[in-house]
Design a protein around this motif. Structure first.
Motif, short mmCIF file in Angstrom:
data_model
loop_
_atom_site.label_atom_id
_atom_site.label_comp_id
_atom_site.label_asym_id
_atom_site.label_seq_id
_atom_site.Cartn_x
_atom_site.Cartn_y
_atom_site.Cartn_z
N ASP A 1 -34.56 -20.57 -4.05
CA ASP A 1 -35.78 -19.78 -4.28
C ASP A 1 -35.51 -18.35 -4.73
O ASP A 1 -36.46 -17.61 -5.03
CB ASP A 1 -36.61 -19.74 -2.98
N GLY A 2 -34.25 -17.93 -4.72
CA GLY A 2 -33.92 -16.58 -5.15
C GLY A 2 -34.19 -15.51 -4.13
O GLY A 2 -34.13 -14.32 -4.44
N THR A 3 -34.47 -15.90 -2.90
CA THR A 3 -34.74 -14.95 -1.83
C THR A 3 -34.36 -15.60 -0.50
O THR A 3 -34.55 -16.82 -0.34
CB THR A 3 -36.22 -14.52 -1.80
N PRO A 4 -33.85 -14.83 0.49
CA PRO A 4 -33.48 -15.44 1.77
C PRO A 4 -34.68 -15.82 2.64
O PRO A 4 -34.53 -16.60 3.57
CB PRO A 4 -32.62 -14.36 2.43
N LEU A 5 -35.87 -15.26 2.32
CA LEU A 5 -37.06 -15.58 3.10
C LEU A 5 -38.24 -15.79 2.16
O LEU A 5 -39.01 -14.87 1.88
CB LEU A 5 -37.37 -14.44 4.10
N PRO A 6 -38.42 -17.01 1.67
CA PRO A 6 -39.55 -17.30 0.77
C PRO A 6 -40.88 -17.16 1.49
O PRO A 6 -40.99 -17.41 2.70
CB PRO A 6 -39.30 -18.76 0.35
N GLU A 7 -41.90 -16.78 0.73
CA GLU A 7 -43.25 -16.68 1.31
C GLU A 7 -43.71 -18.02 1.88
O GLU A 7 -44.39 -18.08 2.90
CB GLU A 7 -44.24 -16.20 0.24
N GLN B 1 -45.59 -38.67 25.83
CA GLN B 1 -46.76 -39.17 25.10
C GLN B 1 -47.42 -38.04 24.30
O GLN B 1 -48.64 -37.83 24.35
CB GLN B 1 -47.75 -39.85 26.04
N VAL B 2 -46.58 -37.31 23.57
CA VAL B 2 -47.06 -36.26 22.68
C VAL B 2 -46.52 -36.55 21.28
O VAL B 2 -45.67 -37.43 21.10
CB VAL B 2 -46.59 -34.86 23.14
N THR B 3 -47.03 -35.81 20.30
CA THR B 3 -46.58 -35.97 18.93
C THR B 3 -46.07 -34.64 18.41
O THR B 3 -46.75 -33.61 18.54
CB THR B 3 -47.73 -36.45 18.02
N PHE B 4 -44.88 -34.64 17.84
CA PHE B 4 -44.34 -33.46 17.18
C PHE B 4 -44.44 -33.68 15.67
O PHE B 4 -43.88 -34.65 15.14
CB PHE B 4 -42.87 -33.23 17.57
N ASN B 5 -45.14 -32.80 15.00
CA ASN B 5 -45.25 -32.85 13.55
C ASN B 5 -44.33 -31.79 12.96
O ASN B 5 -44.49 -30.59 13.23
CB ASN B 5 -46.69 -32.60 13.11
N TYR B 6 -43.36 -32.20 12.17
CA TYR B 6 -42.34 -31.30 11.65
C TYR B 6 -42.65 -30.90 10.21
O TYR B 6 -42.95 -31.75 9.37
CB TYR B 6 -40.96 -31.97 11.69
N SER B 7 -42.54 -29.60 9.94
CA SER B 7 -42.65 -29.09 8.57
C SER B 7 -41.35 -28.36 8.24
O SER B 7 -40.98 -27.41 8.94
CB SER B 7 -43.83 -28.12 8.45
N TYR B 8 -40.66 -28.81 7.20
CA TYR B 8 -39.35 -28.26 6.86
C TYR B 8 -39.50 -27.15 5.82
O TYR B 8 -40.34 -27.22 4.92
CB TYR B 8 -38.44 -29.35 6.31
N ALA B 9 -38.65 -26.12 5.97
CA ALA B 9 -38.66 -25.02 5.01
C ALA B 9 -37.27 -24.40 4.95
O ALA B 9 -36.43 -24.63 5.82
CB ALA B 9 -39.70 -23.97 5.41
N ARG B 10 -37.04 -23.60 3.90
CA ARG B 10 -35.71 -23.01 3.69
C ARG B 10 -35.66 -21.57 4.18
O ARG B 10 -36.62 -20.81 4.06
CB ARG B 10 -35.34 -23.07 2.20
N GLY C 1 -35.87 -10.62 8.62
CA GLY C 1 -37.22 -10.57 8.07
C GLY C 1 -38.20 -11.47 8.80
O GLY C 1 -39.34 -11.07 9.07
N ILE C 2 -37.77 -12.69 9.13
CA ILE C 2 -38.70 -13.60 9.81
C ILE C 2 -38.96 -13.14 11.24
O ILE C 2 -40.07 -13.28 11.76
CB ILE C 2 -38.19 -15.06 9.75
N ARG C 3 -37.95 -12.54 11.88
CA ARG C 3 -38.17 -11.99 13.22
C ARG C 3 -39.24 -10.91 13.18
O ARG C 3 -40.14 -10.86 14.02
CB ARG C 3 -36.87 -11.43 13.78
N LYS C 4 -39.12 -10.02 12.20
CA LYS C 4 -40.08 -8.92 12.06
C LYS C 4 -41.46 -9.44 11.73
O LYS C 4 -42.47 -9.04 12.32
CB LYS C 4 -39.60 -7.95 10.98
N ALA C 5 -41.54 -10.35 10.75
CA ALA C 5 -42.83 -10.85 10.28
C ALA C 5 -43.59 -11.61 11.36
O ALA C 5 -44.82 -11.58 11.41
CB ALA C 5 -42.62 -11.75 9.05
N LEU C 6 -42.86 -12.30 12.24
CA LEU C 6 -43.51 -13.08 13.30
C LEU C 6 -43.67 -12.28 14.59
O LEU C 6 -44.18 -12.81 15.58
CB LEU C 6 -42.71 -14.36 13.57
N GLY C 7 -43.22 -11.03 14.59
CA GLY C 7 -43.35 -10.20 15.79
C GLY C 7 -42.48 -10.68 16.93
O GLY C 7 -42.84 -10.55 18.11
N LEU C 8 -41.31 -11.23 16.60
CA LEU C 8 -40.42 -11.79 17.62
C LEU C 8 -39.51 -10.68 18.17
O LEU C 8 -38.39 -10.50 17.74
CB LEU C 8 -39.58 -12.92 17.03
N TYR C 9 -40.02 -9.94 19.13
CA TYR C 9 -39.34 -8.73 19.58
C TYR C 9 -38.43 -8.96 20.78
O TYR C 9 -37.66 -8.06 21.15
CB TYR C 9 -40.37 -7.65 19.92
#
Length: 360
Positions: A53-59, A35-44, A96-104
């Motif tokens: 987008d011309g980059t592997p990690l768009p802003e 009885q929860v809701t998952f809201n999904y946001s898709y990105a590349r 890049g996304i690992r670094k930016a999110l601090g996923l160590y």
């Protein structure tokens, strides 16, 4: 009132979109049950982002991820982009996304489901009962150090990759590993190359210092070459392994193959907060993309890790894991793990079997 969670979905490349779609089907069953809701946001991310987008990690992708409670990733990469310069390679987006999110902290469980022991390339008696967790430091070391191409004094092409760690980086991954060991069997093996590398000597000294705060956990040290050998000789001796970035990259893949198929294994990349990135261990497998034969289990189990580590839905995570094991115990297999390839089921059919088991 229904609890709501924001999930950033990065389908990626190759089979990534196919297996992510199946994991979301499973999550929707969980949402109804809990009885929860998952809201999904898709990105590349990765190759698809390079193309669009011309980059592997768009802003825009980073913003979606930073505003989410968790990130579910398919896979990135493929031969289409292999000749690109480094800043336009799909893997650069992942780093890049690992670094930016601090996923160590990368968690890679390797668990042998009893009925799958015959699928391993090792003898059944060696791998039956394997249940380990590899904890890999993810944002330091040689992958993120200074890189340089140059010509030496004799005019020859040469290259340098710098392996750098500071004590804070080692200490935080050490604490994460000790905490995980406490939740398992209180055994932790720290893997390094302290007989050769100064960075490993720092690593070992910090591990010893942090260990004093966890007297209930048995800490031992092992050189990386010895660990690689022991993983195939006697893997059941390991419970939790912690190591630096490159060693962890290699050893976690070796541990994965003990279980018979890299297509069944999940991973979690964690920060100090609740935010984590969850992805299957397998790659983008472009050779089978679009054929409907990819094994969705690793991504479905990654979604289970997401429920456990980021959303605190432990019971739901356990139900997914039990449903996967139940289906495997019925002898249902995708082509990568089937002994009888003619009887193998496809991506969608395997997911439906798991959903049926989850609903029971």
């Amino acid at each position: 009132m229904s609890r709501e969670y924001k999930i950033a979905v990065l389908p990626g490349d190759g089979v990534g979109p196919e297996v992510v779609e199946q994991a979301i089907k499973v999550l929707e069953v969980v949402a109804e049950q809990e009885q929860v809701t998952f809201n999904y946001s898709y990105a590349r991310l990765g190759g698809s982002a390079i193309d669009e987008d011309g980059t592997p990690l768009p802003e825009a992708t980073l913003e979606v991820a930073k505003n989410a409670d968790a990130v579910l990733l398919g896979a990135v990469g493929g031969p289409k982009w292999d000749q690109n310069p480094s800043h336009l390679r799909p893997e650069t987006g992942l780093l890049g996304i690992r670094k930016a999110l601090g996923l160590y902290a990368n968690l890679r469980p390797a668990v042998m489901v009893e009925c799958m022991a015959s699928a391993s390339s090792l003898k059944e008696e060696v791998v039956a009962g394997v249940d380990m967790m590899v904890v890999r430091e993810l944002t330091g070391g040689i992958y993120f150090g200074e890189k340089k191409r140059f010509q030496d004094e004799n005019g020859r092409d040469a290259a340098i990759d710098t392996l750098l760690y500071n004590e804070d980086e080692v200490e935080r991954i050490a604490r994460k590993a000790f905490e995980i060991a406490r939740k398992r069997n209180n055994k932790l093996v720290s893997v390094d190359k302290a007989n050769v590398l100064e960075s490993s000597r720092l690593w070992r000294s910090v591990m010893e210092r942090v260990a004093k705060e966890y007297p209930d956990v048995e800490l031992s040290h092992m050189l990386v070459d010895s660990c690689a050998m022991q993983l195939v000789r006697a893997p059941k001796q390991f419970d939790v392994i912690v190591t630096e970035n490159m060693f962890g990259d290699i050893l976690s893949d070796e541990a994965a193959m003990l279980t018979g198929s890299i297509g069944m294994l999940a991973s979690a990349s964690l920060s100090d907060g609740h935010l984590g990135l969850y992805e299957p261990v397998h790659g983008s497998a472009p050779d089978i993309a679009g054929k409907g034969v990819a094994n969705p289990i690793a991504t479905i189990l990654s979604a289970a890790l997401m429920l456990r580590y980021s959303l605190n839905l432990d019971a739901a995570a356990g139900r997914i894991e039990n449903a996967v094991e139940s289906v495997l115990n019925q002898g249902i297999r995708t082509g990568d793990i089937a002994e009888d390839k003619a009887a193998a089921v496809g991506t969608v059919e395997m997911t439906q079997h798991i959903i049926n088991a989850l609903k029971k």
